[in-house]
Design a protein around this motif. Structure first.
Motif, PDB file in Angstrom:
ATOM      1  N   PHE A  74      92.292  41.225  54.832  1.00 36.38           N
ATOM      2  CA  PHE A  74      92.367  40.124  53.868  1.00 36.38           C
ATOM      3  C   PHE A  74      91.450  38.988  54.335  1.00 36.38           C
ATOM      4  O   PHE A  74      91.504  38.612  55.495  1.00 36.38           O
ATOM      5  N   SER A  75      90.645  38.479  53.425  1.00 37.32           N
ATOM      6  CA  SER A  75      89.764  37.389  53.848  1.00 37.32           C
ATOM      7  C   SER A  75      90.335  36.031  53.457  1.00 37.32           C
ATOM      8  O   SER A  75      89.896  35.002  53.937  1.00 37.32           O
ATOM      9  N   SER A  76      91.336  36.031  52.575  1.00 32.66           N
ATOM     10  CA  SER A  76      91.906  34.749  52.172  1.00 32.66           C
ATOM     11  C   SER A  76      93.422  34.851  52.111  1.00 32.66           C
ATOM     12  O   SER A  76      93.995  35.947  52.076  1.00 32.66           O
ATOM     13  N   LYS A 128      96.162  33.476  39.531  1.00 34.55           N
ATOM     14  CA  LYS A 128      94.773  33.093  39.253  1.00 34.55           C
ATOM     15  C   LYS A 128      93.899  33.069  40.503  1.00 34.55           C
ATOM     16  O   LYS A 128      92.680  32.962  40.411  1.00 34.55           O
ATOM     17  N   THR A 129      94.528  33.119  41.685  1.00 32.56           N
ATOM     18  CA  THR A 129      93.714  33.150  42.909  1.00 32.56           C
ATOM     19  C   THR A 129      93.322  34.602  43.186  1.00 32.56           C
ATOM     20  O   THR A 129      93.988  35.528  42.711  1.00 32.56           O
ATOM     21  N   PRO A 130      92.263  34.789  43.961  1.00 29.95           N
ATOM     22  CA  PRO A 130      91.898  36.169  44.314  1.00 29.95           C
ATOM     23  C   PRO A 130      92.709  36.721  45.495  1.00 29.95           C
ATOM     24  O   PRO A 130      92.505  37.868  45.892  1.00 29.95           O
ATOM     25  N   SER A 131      93.609  35.912  46.055  1.00 28.82           N
ATOM     26  CA  SER A 131      94.327  36.324  47.271  1.00 28.82           C
ATOM     27  C   SER A 131      95.297  37.462  47.019  1.00 28.82           C
ATOM     28  O   SER A 131      95.917  37.548  45.970  1.00 28.82           O
ATOM     29  N   LYS A 132      95.427  38.298  48.019  1.00 32.64           N
ATOM     30  CA  LYS A 132      96.425  39.364  47.999  1.00 32.64           C
ATOM     31  C   LYS A 132      97.450  39.150  49.112  1.00 32.64           C
ATOM     32  O   LYS A 132      98.285  40.020  49.388  1.00 32.64           O
ATOM     33  N   LEU A 133      97.302  38.023  49.760  1.00 33.74           N
ATOM     34  CA  LEU A 133      98.199  37.680  50.859  1.00 33.74           C
ATOM     35  C   LEU A 133      98.702  36.275  50.555  1.00 33.74           C
ATOM     36  O   LEU A 133      97.904  35.395  50.205  1.00 33.74           O
ATOM     37  N   VAL A 134     100.028  36.090  50.656  1.00 33.89           N
ATOM     38  CA  VAL A 134     100.554  34.749  50.381  1.00 33.89           C
ATOM     39  C   VAL A 134     101.554  34.357  51.464  1.00 33.89           C
ATOM     40  O   VAL A 134     102.336  35.176  51.937  1.00 33.89           O
ATOM     41  N   TYR A 135     101.449  33.108  51.894  1.00 35.78           N
ATOM     42  CA  TYR A 135     102.412  32.563  52.860  1.00 35.78           C
ATOM     43  C   TYR A 135     103.257  31.533  52.129  1.00 35.78           C
ATOM     44  O   TYR A 135     102.707  30.611  51.518  1.00 35.78           O
ATOM     45  N   LEU A 136     104.581  31.700  52.177  1.00 37.00           N
ATOM     46  CA  LEU A 136     105.428  30.715  51.493  1.00 37.00           C
ATOM     47  C   LEU A 136     106.801  30.551  52.138  1.00 37.00           C
ATOM     48  O   LEU A 136     107.203  31.357  52.989  1.00 37.00           O
ATOM     49  N   LEU A 192     107.536  37.954  42.242  1.00 36.04           N
ATOM     50  CA  LEU A 192     106.630  37.844  43.390  1.00 36.04           C
ATOM     51  C   LEU A 192     106.528  39.188  44.121  1.00 36.04           C
ATOM     52  O   LEU A 192     105.437  39.624  44.524  1.00 36.04           O
ATOM     53  N   LEU A 193     107.671  39.858  44.249  1.00 35.30           N
ATOM     54  CA  LEU A 193     107.669  41.175  44.906  1.00 35.30           C
ATOM     55  C   LEU A 193     106.805  42.162  44.116  1.00 35.30           C
ATOM     56  O   LEU A 193     106.055  42.960  44.692  1.00 35.30           O
ATOM     57  N   LYS A 194     106.918  42.050  42.821  1.00 36.63           N
ATOM     58  CA  LYS A 194     106.128  42.904  41.924  1.00 36.63           C
ATOM     59  C   LYS A 194     104.631  42.633  42.123  1.00 36.63           C
ATOM     60  O   LYS A 194     103.811  43.559  42.179  1.00 36.63           O
ATOM     61  N   TRP A 195     104.306  41.332  42.215  1.00 35.30           N
ATOM     62  CA  TRP A 195     102.908  40.917  42.442  1.00 35.30           C
ATOM     63  C   TRP A 195     102.345  41.600  43.692  1.00 35.30           C
ATOM     64  O   TRP A 195     101.244  42.140  43.681  1.00 35.30           O
ATOM     65  N   ALA A 196     103.132  41.564  44.785  1.00 34.87           N
ATOM     66  CA  ALA A 196     102.661  42.152  46.046  1.00 34.87           C
ATOM     67  C   ALA A 196     102.440  43.652  45.890  1.00 34.87           C
ATOM     68  O   ALA A 196     101.459  44.212  46.398  1.00 34.87           O
ATOM     69  N   GLU A 197     103.358  44.281  45.151  1.00 34.79           N
ATOM     70  CA  GLU A 197     103.259  45.721  44.955  1.00 34.79           C
ATOM     71  C   GLU A 197     102.013  46.077  44.140  1.00 34.79           C
ATOM     72  O   GLU A 197     101.238  46.957  44.513  1.00 34.79           O
ATOM     73  N   THR A 198     101.837  45.357  43.049  1.00 31.82           N
ATOM     74  CA  THR A 198     100.703  45.617  42.159  1.00 31.82           C
ATOM     75  C   THR A 198      99.367  45.429  42.872  1.00 31.82           C
ATOM     76  O   THR A 198      98.417  46.181  42.654  1.00 31.82           O
ATOM     77  N   HIS A 199      99.311  44.397  43.718  1.00 34.30           N
ATOM     78  CA  HIS A 199      98.039  44.051  44.368  1.00 34.30           C
ATOM     79  C   HIS A 199      97.845  44.727  45.719  1.00 34.30           C
ATOM     80  O   HIS A 199      96.870  44.447  46.401  1.00 34.30           O
ATOM     81  N   ASN A 200      98.807  45.571  46.124  1.00 39.35           N
ATOM     82  CA  ASN A 200      98.777  46.084  47.500  1.00 39.35           C
ATOM     83  C   ASN A 200      98.639  44.933  48.495  1.00 39.35           C
ATOM     84  O   ASN A 200      97.914  45.032  49.486  1.00 39.35           O
ATOM     85  N   GLY A 258     111.844  48.608  50.906  1.00 35.48           N
ATOM     86  CA  GLY A 258     110.412  48.817  51.127  1.00 35.48           C
ATOM     87  C   GLY A 258     109.539  47.677  50.639  1.00 35.48           C
ATOM     88  O   GLY A 258     108.358  47.881  50.364  1.00 35.48           O
ATOM     89  N   ALA A 259     110.139  46.500  50.518  1.00 35.21           N
ATOM     90  CA  ALA A 259     109.373  45.343  50.039  1.00 35.21           C
ATOM     91  C   ALA A 259     108.181  45.070  50.950  1.00 35.21           C
ATOM     92  O   ALA A 259     108.256  45.262  52.158  1.00 35.21           O
ATOM     93  N   ARG A 260     107.082  44.610  50.333  1.00 30.28           N
ATOM     94  CA  ARG A 260     105.869  44.293  51.110  1.00 30.28           C
ATOM     95  C   ARG A 260     105.976  42.862  51.623  1.00 30.28           C
ATOM     96  O   ARG A 260     105.170  41.990  51.295  1.00 30.28           O
ATOM     97  N   VAL A 261     107.005  42.656  52.460  1.00 26.70           N
ATOM     98  CA  VAL A 261     107.326  41.313  52.945  1.00 26.70           C
ATOM     99  C   VAL A 261     107.342  41.295  54.471  1.00 26.70           C
ATOM    100  O   VAL A 261     107.925  42.170  55.099  1.00 26.70           O
ATOM    101  N   ILE A 262     106.686  40.291  55.028  1.00 24.59           N
ATOM    102  CA  ILE A 262     106.775  40.011  56.459  1.00 24.59           C
ATOM    103  C   ILE A 262     107.677  38.785  56.574  1.00 24.59           C
ATOM    104  O   ILE A 262     107.356  37.733  56.017  1.00 24.59           O
ATOM    105  N   TYR A 263     108.812  38.957  57.225  1.00 24.50           N
ATOM    106  CA  TYR A 263     109.822  37.904  57.247  1.00 24.50           C
ATOM    107  C   TYR A 263     109.774  37.153  58.578  1.00 24.50           C
ATOM    108  O   TYR A 263     109.779  37.773  59.640  1.00 24.50           O
ATOM    109  N   LEU A 264     109.721  35.818  58.536  1.00 23.75           N
ATOM    110  CA  LEU A 264     109.692  35.005  59.751  1.00 23.75           C
ATOM    111  C   LEU A 264     110.942  34.144  59.877  1.00 23.75           C
ATOM    112  O   LEU A 264     111.361  33.512  58.902  1.00 23.75           O
TER     113      LEU A 264
END
Lengths: 459, 459
Positions: free
Chosen positions: A188-190, A229-237, A257-265, A293-299
């Protein structure tokens, strides 16, 4: 108490005249040690001044150690030691110096020292010092006892089903984000980040060369429309208690949001930094807990709910990332004290952690209630209180044109430290937001602090 | 002790027959608890076998808990609890299993547990737990007490004149190298590293996108001629006790290297990981101490000289780097436990550190002497011992064609764990090098280990 029948003049502020009079009465031992002083209300009545005037004079005497406040009993003269005083105090009164002593510090990110379970922690720590693991580098992924206790706790408190194999121990959210950055920067670049949001996380991403896409925060947290609308496929929140606004993302948006991560890999980095402290309802389930199997990194971190000095945090990686992550960092040693890790493991195993959290939730709930009630009663509709449902601070939105800096300086001039929020914004919003934390303040200090703020800000 | 008059046959190895006989005598309580057994020498004489044969039989019985060894007193039968034994031991003897129990582990990077000043450390730690700093994030650059104690210690022990303002605390050499990599990667695209050298450092540089230039190690450490041929202006090295060969860079070469850094506007990262333990001469002054304003970044750690579990390291930055470094990392929290930092500060302040180091130097010197003497007496000229002047391990260079893996497996088959070195080499050298550490072995274990190695390797 006729010594306090002061003739007030108009040549200097009245609170200053009262302060100076009481101070010299103490220094000259006219008011000996342990003398009970009139209450703020009584003294105001005697001298025909407002209560705020006597309050500020007492606050100053308190800060300088001339008097002490005893809960529900009032104010008393402290022991006066002239020699000691000459060494530590400048010849001119502190009142005349530019820098005021801090009477009430609304710093967030502190800990209630009174409530800290020192004995239990020390006992666990001393037990651990007898173990052989003290002499080793510790487990690469983190202490197994702590990881297994965490997996139990995460299920119970956050609904997260995980195993100790998916948990990585680190020393802080930032340190874990550094490792994640190294791990993810090839894919990921962004990264999309909240605006306003945690500047410490943004800094780590920037240090590792990520391009940042700020995403607006609404009343439902991170705006999913803007994210799309952003090109990012990685989000920190920070979905459960958005940092710093305190808003919570509702469950339907979480599913989107979970769906978004799945759709965008893509991947979601969910920072759940203070989920322990939610006062009005049951905590909303963590993103990670909502979908298998959520594409979530939990902190998560022990800095807020326990103490920051042990530098102990953790993350849960999804199944698809755990193996490549561990492979990538083979040969990189664990950088968190294994003594503290094992101590926390024992502390949790023996049930101290659960009771500590229960106790702190009650304590902090009461403090939050006091702060919010005082603010509402004192300022009414001139301010808006944001994020009182959870966490260890609120934001105060101030109407009008007074700038952040000015509000901070005005507060400081009466010995109250309040905190800016502009560094959380990548693009500045309308209005001014001041941050007030309360973790290490007593109920009385919170009340005093709000009164002093009213006096300082005068609206 | 007529029960031990065993009739040995040729159907299985003799050590195995002795082991099985003694074991069944203990299991059948013919030899009751605390019976003194004949010495290795006596039993060998009784049975007309070599001492190595009885040694291996006893080593096996020791490892399985049938007998115990008391220093200077000999071997004794241990309490035998049949029920317990059935639970923990498989029905077939461990002797027949592929995986041998480890009798002697020559692991480097361990700590002498007997000598650890547990009481003083615990006292300091419990004192610190009463301090207010426990409830805070700690100082950004590291605890001021620890930094000021370190500046005193570095002057005394390494001739380094520095102040606490130039010291940065970190949790490990790797963590500090991670920060340095982030800091330096914009100015330098490559780094020269020792070959062989510390793979953990190389990994960090690689993770941050540095190109690596391996530089040969000679008898004077890093080859300056080879360094000059690389395009690198940044070099990472271990000049005082080269990792892993143990060679030391002499003073004239040190001056040349400093000159190189000056001429190239480059920087030297000096990793002084175990300079505390030098046995034959006074330590050679650190690179950083040789020249005022040297372009040297100095790294030290408490992992070797104290314990690794507290995760405590430090670096000294040159004047020209300190301000930009601190600016770059403003907003990045310190990731090392401030409790451990302050505890180490108090520990040093109270003089425990100096006496611990003095004591350990004597202990480790004796162990190093034992290891080297045993190796020389046992193997003679078939091996070469590298790096016995300092540190907590030696390399053994083995002539001939036996591969590293094979040597490790042969040793393991007799319960001795020795360590590979091939991962330290970026390009493989001639000969095979085995690494033997001794920090947590007793004198007797070192002697036994070398005897078993002789038996295993048979040269």
């Amino acid at each position: 108490m006729k010594e306090l029948l002061i003739q007030l003049n108009d040549q200097s502020p009245k609170y200053k005249q009262i302060y100076e009079r009481v101070r010299s009465l103490i220094e000259e031992s006219v008011l000996p040690k342990n003398t009970k002083l009139p209450s703020i209300r009584q003294l105001a009545a005697i001298l025909h001044v407002s209560r705020n005037t006597t309050l500020i004079a007492y606050a100053q005497l308190l800060a300088e150690g001339y008097i002490r406040s005893e809960e529900k009993r009032g104010y008393f003269v402290e022991a006066f030691e002239p020699i000691h005083l000459h060494q530590t105090l400048p010849t001119k009164s502190i009142m005349q110096k530019k820098e005021k002593p801090i009477i009430v510090d609304f710093r967030a990110g502190t800990v209630d020292q009174q409530a800290f379970p020192l004995k239990a922690w020390r006992r666990c720590s001393n037990e651990v010092l007898k173990e052989d693991m003290v002499y080793t580098y510790g487990e690469h992924q983190g202490d197994h006892l702590l990881r297994s206790q965490l997996s139990r706790y995460l299920l119970q408190s956050r609904g997260i089903q995980t195993t100790s194999e998916h948990i990585i121990i680190g020393s802080s959210t930032q340190q874990l984000l550094m490792h994640l950055s190294l791990f993810l920067k090839n894919r990921f670049s962004s990264v999309a980040v909240e605006n306003p949001g945690y500047d410490g996380a943004r800094l780590v991403f920037q240090l590792h060369g990520f391009h940042l896409h700020p995403v607006k925060i609404g009343i439902k947290g991170l705006s999913l429309e803007h994210l799309g609308k952003t090109p990012s496929k990685l989000v920190y929140l920070t979905p459960s208690h958005q940092f710093p606004t305190g808003v919570t993302m509702p469950v339907p948006e979480r599913h989107q949001l979970l769906k978004w991560a799945e759709t965008h890999n893509g991947f979601i980095i969910e920072d759940d930094y203070d989920s322990e402290f939610r006062y009005k309802q049951h905590p909303i389930p963590a993103l990670l807990s909502l979908q298998h199997g959520a594409r979530v990194i939990y902190l998560g971190t022990f800095s807020k709910a326990f103490i920051p000095s042990i530098r102990l945090s953790y993350m849960v990686l999804p199944q698809i990332l755990i193996k490549p992550y561990l492979e990538r960092f083979t040969g990189i040693e664990q950088c968190t004290s294994s003594i503290h890790q094992r101590t926390m493991g024992r502390f949790m195993e023996q049930g101290h952690w659960d009771s500590h959290i229960r106790k702190m939730r009650t304590t902090y709930k009461q403090k939050m209630h006091t702060l919010v009630t005082c603010l509402q009663n004192t300022f009414g509709e001139t301010i808006e209180i944001i994020g009182p449902q959870s966490g260890l601070y609120v934001l105060v939105k101030i109407q009008g044109s007074t700038k952040e800096d000015e509000l901070i300086q005005l507060a400081l001039s009466l010995g109250v430290k309040v905190y800016p929020t502009s560094h959380y914004f990548l693009k500045q919003e309308e209005g001014t937001f001041i941050k007030l934390g309360f973790s290490n303040l007593s109920i009385e200090q919170i009340q005093l602090g709000v009164q002093l703020l009213k006096q300082a800000w005068r609206f």
